[in-house]
Design a protein around this motif. Structure first.
Motif, PDB file in Angstrom:
ATOM      1  N   MET A  43      36.269  30.939  33.787  1.00 42.26           N
ATOM      2  CA  MET A  43      35.785  32.218  33.253  1.00 42.26           C
ATOM      3  C   MET A  43      36.880  33.268  33.138  1.00 42.26           C
ATOM      4  SD  MET A  43      32.681  32.188  32.283  1.00 42.26           S
ATOM      5  CE  MET A  43      31.452  30.880  32.290  1.00 42.26           C
ATOM      6  N   ASN A  44      37.793  33.302  34.079  1.00 40.02           N
ATOM      7  CA  ASN A  44      38.756  34.408  34.125  1.00 40.02           C
ATOM      8  C   ASN A  44      40.181  33.995  33.775  1.00 40.02           C
ATOM      9  OD1 ASN A  44      37.021  36.672  35.087  1.00 40.02           O
ATOM     10  ND2 ASN A  44      36.657  35.246  36.771  1.00 40.02           N
ATOM     11  N   GLY A  48      46.177  34.316  26.890  1.00 44.08           N
ATOM     12  CA  GLY A  48      47.245  33.426  26.447  1.00 44.08           C
ATOM     13  C   GLY A  48      46.954  31.977  26.770  1.00 44.08           C
ATOM     14  N   LEU A  49      46.398  31.740  27.945  1.00 45.01           N
ATOM     15  CA  LEU A  49      46.047  30.384  28.340  1.00 45.01           C
ATOM     16  C   LEU A  49      44.825  29.895  27.571  1.00 45.01           C
ATOM     17  CD1 LEU A  49      46.719  28.016  30.156  1.00 45.01           C
ATOM     18  CD2 LEU A  49      45.379  29.088  31.982  1.00 45.01           C
ATOM     19  N   THR A  50      43.904  30.801  27.274  1.00 46.27           N
ATOM     20  CA  THR A  50      42.712  30.437  26.500  1.00 46.27           C
ATOM     21  C   THR A  50      43.101  29.932  25.115  1.00 46.27           C
ATOM     22  OG1 THR A  50      41.324  32.055  27.662  1.00 46.27           O
ATOM     23  CG2 THR A  50      40.550  31.294  25.510  1.00 46.27           C
ATOM     24  N   ARG A  51      44.017  30.638  24.448  1.00 41.81           N
ATOM     25  CA  ARG A  51      44.376  30.231  23.089  1.00 41.81           C
ATOM     26  C   ARG A  51      45.246  28.984  23.094  1.00 41.81           C
ATOM     27  NH1 ARG A  51      48.007  35.550  22.061  1.00 41.81           N
ATOM     28  NH2 ARG A  51      49.886  34.921  23.161  1.00 41.81           N
ATOM     29  N   ALA A  52      46.186  28.881  24.037  1.00 37.63           N
ATOM     30  CA  ALA A  52      47.073  27.714  24.062  1.00 37.63           C
ATOM     31  C   ALA A  52      46.299  26.445  24.394  1.00 37.63           C
ATOM     32  CB  ALA A  52      48.201  27.935  25.073  1.00 37.63           C
ATOM     33  N   ARG A  91      35.267  33.476  20.231  1.00 31.41           N
ATOM     34  CA  ARG A  91      34.493  34.286  21.170  1.00 31.41           C
ATOM     35  C   ARG A  91      35.058  34.185  22.589  1.00 31.41           C
ATOM     36  NH1 ARG A  91      28.324  32.580  20.132  1.00 31.41           N
ATOM     37  NH2 ARG A  91      28.284  33.122  22.370  1.00 31.41           N
ATOM     38  N   ALA A  92      35.408  32.970  23.003  1.00 29.00           N
ATOM     39  CA  ALA A  92      35.984  32.803  24.342  1.00 29.00           C
ATOM     40  C   ALA A  92      37.291  33.575  24.463  1.00 29.00           C
ATOM     41  CB  ALA A  92      36.206  31.317  24.626  1.00 29.00           C
ATOM     42  N   TYR A  93      38.078  33.565  23.391  1.00 30.95           N
ATOM     43  CA  TYR A  93      39.354  34.283  23.398  1.00 30.95           C
ATOM     44  C   TYR A  93      39.126  35.792  23.442  1.00 30.95           C
ATOM     45  CZ  TYR A  93      43.897  36.010  21.876  1.00 30.95           C
ATOM     46  OH  TYR A  93      45.092  36.677  21.791  1.00 30.95           O
ATOM     47  N   LYS A  94      38.189  36.277  22.671  1.00 26.33           N
ATOM     48  CA  LYS A  94      37.964  37.722  22.560  1.00 26.33           C
ATOM     49  C   LYS A  94      37.273  38.303  23.780  1.00 26.33           C
ATOM     50  CE  LYS A  94      36.111  41.251  19.412  1.00 26.33           C
ATOM     51  NZ  LYS A  94      35.434  41.479  18.104  1.00 26.33           N
ATOM     52  N   TYR A  95      36.262  37.599  24.283  1.00 29.03           N
ATOM     53  CA  TYR A  95      35.402  38.185  25.314  1.00 29.03           C
ATOM     54  C   TYR A  95      35.602  37.606  26.704  1.00 29.03           C
ATOM     55  CZ  TYR A  95      32.999  39.903  21.158  1.00 29.03           C
ATOM     56  OH  TYR A  95      32.702  40.503  19.956  1.00 29.03           O
ATOM     57  N   GLY A  96      36.241  36.465  26.811  1.00 29.32           N
ATOM     58  CA  GLY A  96      36.519  35.891  28.124  1.00 29.32           C
ATOM     59  C   GLY A  96      35.277  35.695  28.964  1.00 29.32           C
ATOM     60  N   ALA A  97      35.317  36.176  30.208  1.00 34.65           N
ATOM     61  CA  ALA A  97      34.212  35.993  31.147  1.00 34.65           C
ATOM     62  C   ALA A  97      32.946  36.716  30.724  1.00 34.65           C
ATOM     63  CB  ALA A  97      34.635  36.467  32.538  1.00 34.65           C
ATOM     64  N   ALA A 102      30.271  30.966  25.420  1.00 33.97           N
ATOM     65  CA  ALA A 102      31.475  30.529  24.722  1.00 33.97           C
ATOM     66  C   ALA A 102      32.397  29.757  25.656  1.00 33.97           C
ATOM     67  CB  ALA A 102      32.210  31.730  24.130  1.00 33.97           C
ATOM     68  N   ARG A 103      32.570  30.250  26.885  1.00 37.45           N
ATOM     69  CA  ARG A 103      33.396  29.529  27.857  1.00 37.45           C
ATOM     70  C   ARG A 103      32.836  28.128  28.114  1.00 37.45           C
ATOM     71  NH1 ARG A 103      38.447  31.407  28.204  1.00 37.45           N
ATOM     72  NH2 ARG A 103      38.693  33.330  29.372  1.00 37.45           N
ATOM     73  N   GLU A 104      31.524  28.044  28.246  1.00 41.70           N
ATOM     74  CA  GLU A 104      30.881  26.760  28.504  1.00 41.70           C
ATOM     75  C   GLU A 104      31.102  25.792  27.341  1.00 41.70           C
ATOM     76  OE1 GLU A 104      26.480  25.240  29.901  1.00 41.70           O
ATOM     77  OE2 GLU A 104      26.591  26.862  28.437  1.00 41.70           O
TER      78      GLU A 104
END
Length: 278
Positions: A43-44, A48-52, A91-97, A102-104
Protein backbone atom coordinates in the motif's frame (compact mmCIF):
# COMPACT_ATOMS: atom_id res chain seq x y z
CA UNK A 1 6.24 -4.96 -4.81
CA UNK A 2 3.64 -5.57 -7.50
CA UNK A 3 6.12 -6.16 -10.28
CA UNK A 4 8.36 -9.18 -10.52
CA UNK A 5 5.78 -11.92 -10.14
CA UNK A 6 8.65 -13.90 -8.60
CA UNK A 7 6.37 -15.35 -5.93
CA UNK A 8 4.96 -17.55 -8.70
CA UNK A 9 7.96 -18.24 -10.94
CA UNK A 10 10.98 -20.59 -11.05
CA UNK A 11 13.30 -17.65 -11.75
CA UNK A 12 15.70 -15.55 -9.75
CA UNK A 13 18.32 -12.93 -10.59
CA UNK A 14 21.81 -13.03 -9.16
CA UNK A 15 24.30 -10.17 -9.33
CA UNK A 16 28.05 -10.62 -9.64
CA UNK A 17 29.28 -8.13 -7.06
CA UNK A 18 32.70 -7.87 -8.72
CA UNK A 19 31.41 -6.91 -12.16
CA UNK A 20 27.86 -5.74 -11.43
CA UNK A 21 26.48 -8.10 -14.08
CA UNK A 22 23.09 -9.69 -13.53
CA UNK A 23 22.24 -13.24 -14.53
CA UNK A 24 18.83 -14.91 -14.54
CA UNK A 25 18.73 -18.43 -13.18
CA UNK A 26 15.89 -20.90 -13.71
CA UNK A 27 15.08 -24.02 -11.75
CA UNK A 28 11.67 -25.36 -10.86
CA UNK A 29 13.02 -26.12 -7.39
CA UNK A 30 12.65 -22.35 -6.90
CA UNK A 31 8.90 -22.51 -7.54
CA UNK A 32 6.93 -22.19 -4.29
CA UNK A 33 4.16 -24.63 -3.45
CA UNK A 34 1.90 -21.75 -2.45
CA UNK A 35 2.10 -17.98 -2.83
CA UNK A 36 0.19 -15.49 -0.69
CA UNK A 37 -0.37 -12.26 -2.60
CA UNK A 38 -1.19 -9.66 0.05
CA UNK A 39 -1.76 -6.17 -1.37
CA UNK A 40 -1.64 -4.71 2.17
CA UNK A 41 2.13 -5.14 2.02
CA UNK A 42 2.29 -2.85 -1.03
CA UNK A 43 0.00 0.00 0.00
CA UNK A 44 2.69 2.51 0.90
CA UNK A 45 5.44 1.79 -1.63
CA UNK A 46 6.65 5.07 -3.22
CA UNK A 47 5.57 6.31 -6.63
CA UNK A 48 8.93 5.60 -8.25
CA UNK A 49 8.78 1.97 -7.19
CA UNK A 50 5.12 1.73 -8.22
CA UNK A 51 5.85 2.82 -11.78
CA UNK A 52 9.08 0.84 -12.20
CA UNK A 53 7.60 -2.40 -10.89
CA UNK A 54 4.26 -1.79 -12.64
CA UNK A 55 5.80 -1.38 -16.08
CA UNK A 56 7.80 -4.55 -15.46
CA UNK A 57 4.47 -6.38 -15.20
CA UNK A 58 3.50 -4.90 -18.55
CA UNK A 59 6.67 -6.21 -20.18
CA UNK A 60 6.28 -9.64 -18.58
CA UNK A 61 2.82 -9.97 -20.10
CA UNK A 62 3.82 -8.66 -23.53
CA UNK A 63 6.92 -10.84 -23.79
CA UNK A 64 5.04 -13.94 -22.63
CA UNK A 65 2.46 -13.33 -25.37
CA UNK A 66 5.11 -12.95 -28.08
CA UNK A 67 7.37 -15.76 -26.85
CA UNK A 68 7.96 -18.78 -29.05
CA UNK A 69 6.87 -20.83 -26.02
CA UNK A 70 3.49 -19.11 -25.63
CA UNK A 71 0.39 -21.30 -25.32
CA UNK A 72 -3.35 -20.87 -24.84
CA UNK A 73 -2.83 -21.16 -21.11
CA UNK A 74 -0.14 -18.49 -20.84
CA UNK A 75 -2.02 -16.23 -23.27
CA UNK A 76 -5.08 -16.25 -21.01
CA UNK A 77 -3.05 -15.23 -17.97
CA UNK A 78 -1.02 -12.58 -19.78
CA UNK A 79 -3.99 -10.90 -21.45
CA UNK A 80 -5.90 -10.70 -18.14
CA UNK A 81 -2.82 -9.16 -16.57
CA UNK A 82 -2.73 -6.49 -19.30
CA UNK A 83 -6.43 -5.76 -18.84
CA UNK A 84 -5.95 -5.15 -15.11
CA UNK A 85 -2.76 -3.18 -15.60
CA UNK A 86 -4.11 -0.64 -18.08
CA UNK A 87 -7.13 -0.02 -15.87
CA UNK A 88 -5.52 0.12 -12.45
CA UNK A 89 -1.81 1.02 -12.70
CA UNK A 90 -2.45 4.74 -13.37
CA UNK A 91 -4.72 4.82 -10.32
CA UNK A 92 -2.23 2.94 -8.13
CA UNK A 93 0.49 5.36 -9.23
CA UNK A 94 -1.61 8.48 -8.66
CA UNK A 95 -3.41 7.59 -5.44
CA UNK A 96 -1.24 4.96 -3.77
CA UNK A 97 -2.66 3.72 -0.46
CA UNK A 98 -5.77 5.86 -0.98
CA UNK A 99 -6.92 3.48 -3.72
CA UNK A 100 -6.92 0.03 -2.19
CA UNK A 101 -8.71 -1.53 -5.15
CA UNK A 102 -6.05 -0.34 -7.59
CA UNK A 103 -3.24 -1.65 -5.37
CA UNK A 104 -5.01 -5.00 -5.13
CA UNK A 105 -5.62 -5.34 -8.87
CA UNK A 106 -2.04 -4.40 -9.81
CA UNK A 107 -0.78 -7.01 -7.35
CA UNK A 108 -2.95 -9.62 -9.04
CA UNK A 109 -1.78 -8.47 -12.48
CA UNK A 110 1.80 -9.01 -11.35
CA UNK A 111 1.17 -12.59 -10.24
CA UNK A 112 -0.83 -13.44 -13.36
CA UNK A 113 1.98 -12.20 -15.59
CA UNK A 114 4.46 -14.07 -13.40
CA UNK A 115 2.68 -17.38 -13.92
CA UNK A 116 2.46 -16.63 -17.65
CA UNK A 117 6.17 -16.01 -18.14
CA UNK A 118 7.08 -18.83 -15.77
CA UNK A 119 5.76 -21.11 -18.51
CA UNK A 120 6.21 -19.10 -21.72
CA UNK A 121 9.45 -17.33 -20.69
CA UNK A 122 10.52 -13.86 -21.80
CA UNK A 123 12.56 -12.28 -24.59
CA UNK A 124 15.02 -9.69 -25.79
CA UNK A 125 13.49 -6.77 -23.88
CA UNK A 126 14.55 -8.47 -20.67
CA UNK A 127 17.92 -9.59 -22.02
CA UNK A 128 18.81 -6.02 -22.94
CA UNK A 129 17.16 -4.59 -19.83
CA UNK A 130 19.17 -6.87 -17.54
CA UNK A 131 22.46 -5.63 -19.01
CA UNK A 132 21.42 -1.99 -19.21
CA UNK A 133 20.64 -2.05 -15.50
CA UNK A 134 23.84 -3.90 -14.65
CA UNK A 135 26.11 -1.50 -16.54
CA UNK A 136 24.34 1.76 -15.79
CA UNK A 137 22.46 1.15 -12.52
CA UNK A 138 18.94 2.05 -13.53
CA UNK A 139 15.94 0.32 -11.91
CA UNK A 140 15.04 -2.89 -13.74
CA UNK A 141 11.50 -1.81 -14.61
CA UNK A 142 12.77 1.44 -16.09
CA UNK A 143 15.33 -0.49 -18.15
CA UNK A 144 12.81 -2.83 -19.75
CA UNK A 145 10.45 0.08 -20.35
CA UNK A 146 13.19 1.91 -22.25
CA UNK A 147 13.87 -1.11 -24.47
CA UNK A 148 10.25 -2.07 -25.09
CA UNK A 149 9.30 0.01 -28.15
CA UNK A 150 12.40 -0.69 -30.19
CA UNK A 151 12.45 -4.43 -29.48
CA UNK A 152 8.75 -4.76 -30.37
CA UNK A 153 9.36 -3.03 -33.70
CA UNK A 154 12.32 -5.35 -34.28
CA UNK A 155 10.24 -8.43 -33.43
CA UNK A 156 7.36 -7.39 -35.69
CA UNK A 157 9.45 -7.55 -38.87
CA UNK A 158 7.80 -9.85 -41.39
CA UNK A 159 11.11 -11.09 -42.82
CA UNK A 160 13.64 -11.25 -39.95
CA UNK A 161 17.24 -12.14 -40.67
CA UNK A 162 17.03 -15.05 -38.25
CA UNK A 163 14.17 -16.77 -36.44
CA UNK A 164 14.09 -18.48 -33.06
CA UNK A 165 14.95 -22.16 -32.91
CA UNK A 166 11.91 -23.78 -31.31
CA UNK A 167 9.56 -25.71 -33.64
CA UNK A 168 6.41 -24.23 -32.07
CA UNK A 169 7.08 -21.00 -33.98
CA UNK A 170 6.94 -22.21 -37.57
CA UNK A 171 7.00 -18.86 -39.39
CA UNK A 172 7.25 -15.14 -38.57
CA UNK A 173 3.91 -14.00 -37.19
CA UNK A 174 4.82 -11.73 -34.31
CA UNK A 175 3.09 -8.77 -35.95
CA UNK A 176 -0.15 -10.79 -35.88
CA UNK A 177 0.47 -11.64 -32.23
CA UNK A 178 0.88 -7.97 -31.37
CA UNK A 179 -2.25 -7.16 -33.38
CA UNK A 180 -4.15 -9.77 -31.36
CA UNK A 181 -3.04 -7.99 -28.17
CA UNK A 182 -4.28 -4.71 -29.62
CA UNK A 183 -7.63 -6.28 -30.49
CA UNK A 184 -7.97 -7.65 -26.97
CA UNK A 185 -7.45 -4.13 -25.62
CA UNK A 186 -10.16 -2.76 -27.93
CA UNK A 187 -7.82 -1.22 -30.52
CA UNK A 188 -9.09 -1.23 -34.10
CA UNK A 189 -7.39 -0.53 -37.44
CA UNK A 190 -7.43 -1.30 -41.14
CA UNK A 191 -4.61 -3.85 -40.87
CA UNK A 192 -2.22 -5.47 -38.40
CA UNK A 193 0.44 -2.78 -38.83
CA UNK A 194 -2.05 -0.05 -37.95
CA UNK A 195 -3.20 -1.96 -34.88
CA UNK A 196 0.43 -2.51 -33.86
CA UNK A 197 1.23 1.20 -34.23
CA UNK A 198 -1.80 2.08 -32.11
CA UNK A 199 -0.73 -0.46 -29.49
CA UNK A 200 2.68 1.23 -29.24
CA UNK A 201 0.92 4.58 -28.85
CA UNK A 202 -1.36 3.21 -26.12
CA UNK A 203 1.56 1.79 -24.16
CA UNK A 204 3.55 5.00 -24.61
CA UNK A 205 0.54 6.91 -23.26
CA UNK A 206 0.56 4.67 -20.17
CA UNK A 207 4.29 5.24 -19.71
CA UNK A 208 3.75 9.01 -19.96
CA UNK A 209 0.91 8.84 -17.41
CA UNK A 210 3.19 7.16 -14.87
CA UNK A 211 6.03 9.57 -15.75
CA UNK A 212 8.62 7.18 -17.15
CA UNK A 213 11.52 8.52 -19.28
CA UNK A 214 11.19 7.93 -23.02
CA UNK A 215 14.87 7.41 -23.88
CA UNK A 216 17.94 6.10 -22.06
CA UNK A 217 19.54 9.51 -22.40
CA UNK A 218 16.47 11.11 -20.84
CA UNK A 219 16.86 8.68 -17.94
CA UNK A 220 20.14 10.43 -17.11
CA UNK A 221 22.76 8.11 -18.62
CA UNK A 222 25.84 9.91 -19.94
CA UNK A 223 26.41 9.44 -23.67
CA UNK A 224 30.14 8.77 -23.39
CA UNK A 225 29.64 6.19 -20.64
CA UNK A 226 26.85 4.52 -22.61
CA UNK A 227 28.87 4.24 -25.81
CA UNK A 228 31.96 3.00 -23.98
CA UNK A 229 30.10 -0.10 -22.79
CA UNK A 230 28.00 -0.66 -25.93
CA UNK A 231 29.98 -3.52 -27.50
CA UNK A 232 30.51 -5.45 -24.28
CA UNK A 233 26.92 -4.89 -23.16
CA UNK A 234 25.52 -6.07 -26.50
CA UNK A 235 27.45 -9.35 -26.33
CA UNK A 236 26.27 -9.86 -22.76
CA UNK A 237 22.65 -9.24 -23.80
CA UNK A 238 22.98 -11.71 -26.67
CA UNK A 239 24.16 -14.36 -24.21
CA UNK A 240 21.40 -13.65 -21.69
CA UNK A 241 19.10 -16.59 -20.97
CA UNK A 242 16.00 -14.65 -22.07
CA UNK A 243 17.20 -14.22 -25.66
CA UNK A 244 16.49 -17.82 -26.64
CA UNK A 245 12.69 -17.49 -26.55
CA UNK A 246 12.49 -14.14 -28.28
CA UNK A 247 10.40 -14.54 -31.47
CA UNK A 248 13.13 -13.01 -33.62
CA UNK A 249 16.66 -14.20 -32.93
CA UNK A 250 18.97 -11.16 -32.91
CA UNK A 251 22.43 -10.63 -34.27
CA UNK A 252 24.82 -8.82 -31.93
CA UNK A 253 24.99 -5.91 -34.38
CA UNK A 254 21.21 -5.68 -34.28
CA UNK A 255 21.28 -5.54 -30.47
CA UNK A 256 23.77 -2.65 -30.68
CA UNK A 257 21.46 -0.81 -33.06
CA UNK A 258 18.49 -1.33 -30.74
CA UNK A 259 20.48 0.04 -27.79
CA UNK A 260 21.42 3.13 -29.80
CA UNK A 261 17.83 3.74 -30.90
CA UNK A 262 16.65 3.40 -27.32
CA UNK A 263 19.36 5.79 -26.14
CA UNK A 264 18.74 8.62 -28.60
CA UNK A 265 15.16 7.97 -29.67
CA UNK A 266 14.54 6.77 -33.21
CA UNK A 267 14.45 10.22 -34.81
CA UNK A 268 17.73 11.36 -33.27
CA UNK A 269 19.28 7.98 -34.03
CA UNK A 270 18.33 8.25 -37.70
CA UNK A 271 19.79 11.74 -37.89
CA UNK A 272 23.02 10.73 -36.13
CA UNK A 273 23.66 7.26 -37.58
CA UNK A 274 21.40 6.08 -40.37
CA UNK A 275 22.06 8.92 -42.78
CA UNK A 276 25.79 8.72 -42.18
CA UNK A 277 25.81 5.02 -43.06
CA UNK A 278 27.50 4.05 -39.79
Amino acid sequence: TAGTGSEATPFAIITDERTGLKYPIADYELLPKIAIVDPDLMMNIPKGLTRASGVDVLVHALEALASIMASDYTDALATKSLELLFKYLPRAYKYGANDEEAREKVAYASSLAGIAFANAFLGLVHSMGHKLGAYHHLPHGVCVSLMLDEVRKFNAAEVPSKMGTFPQYKYPHTLRRYAEIAEFLGITGKDDQTKFDKLIAKIDELKTTIELPRTIQEAGIDEKAFLSTLDERSVAAFNDQCTGTNPRYPLIEEIKELYLKAFYGEKRYNKKYAKSGK
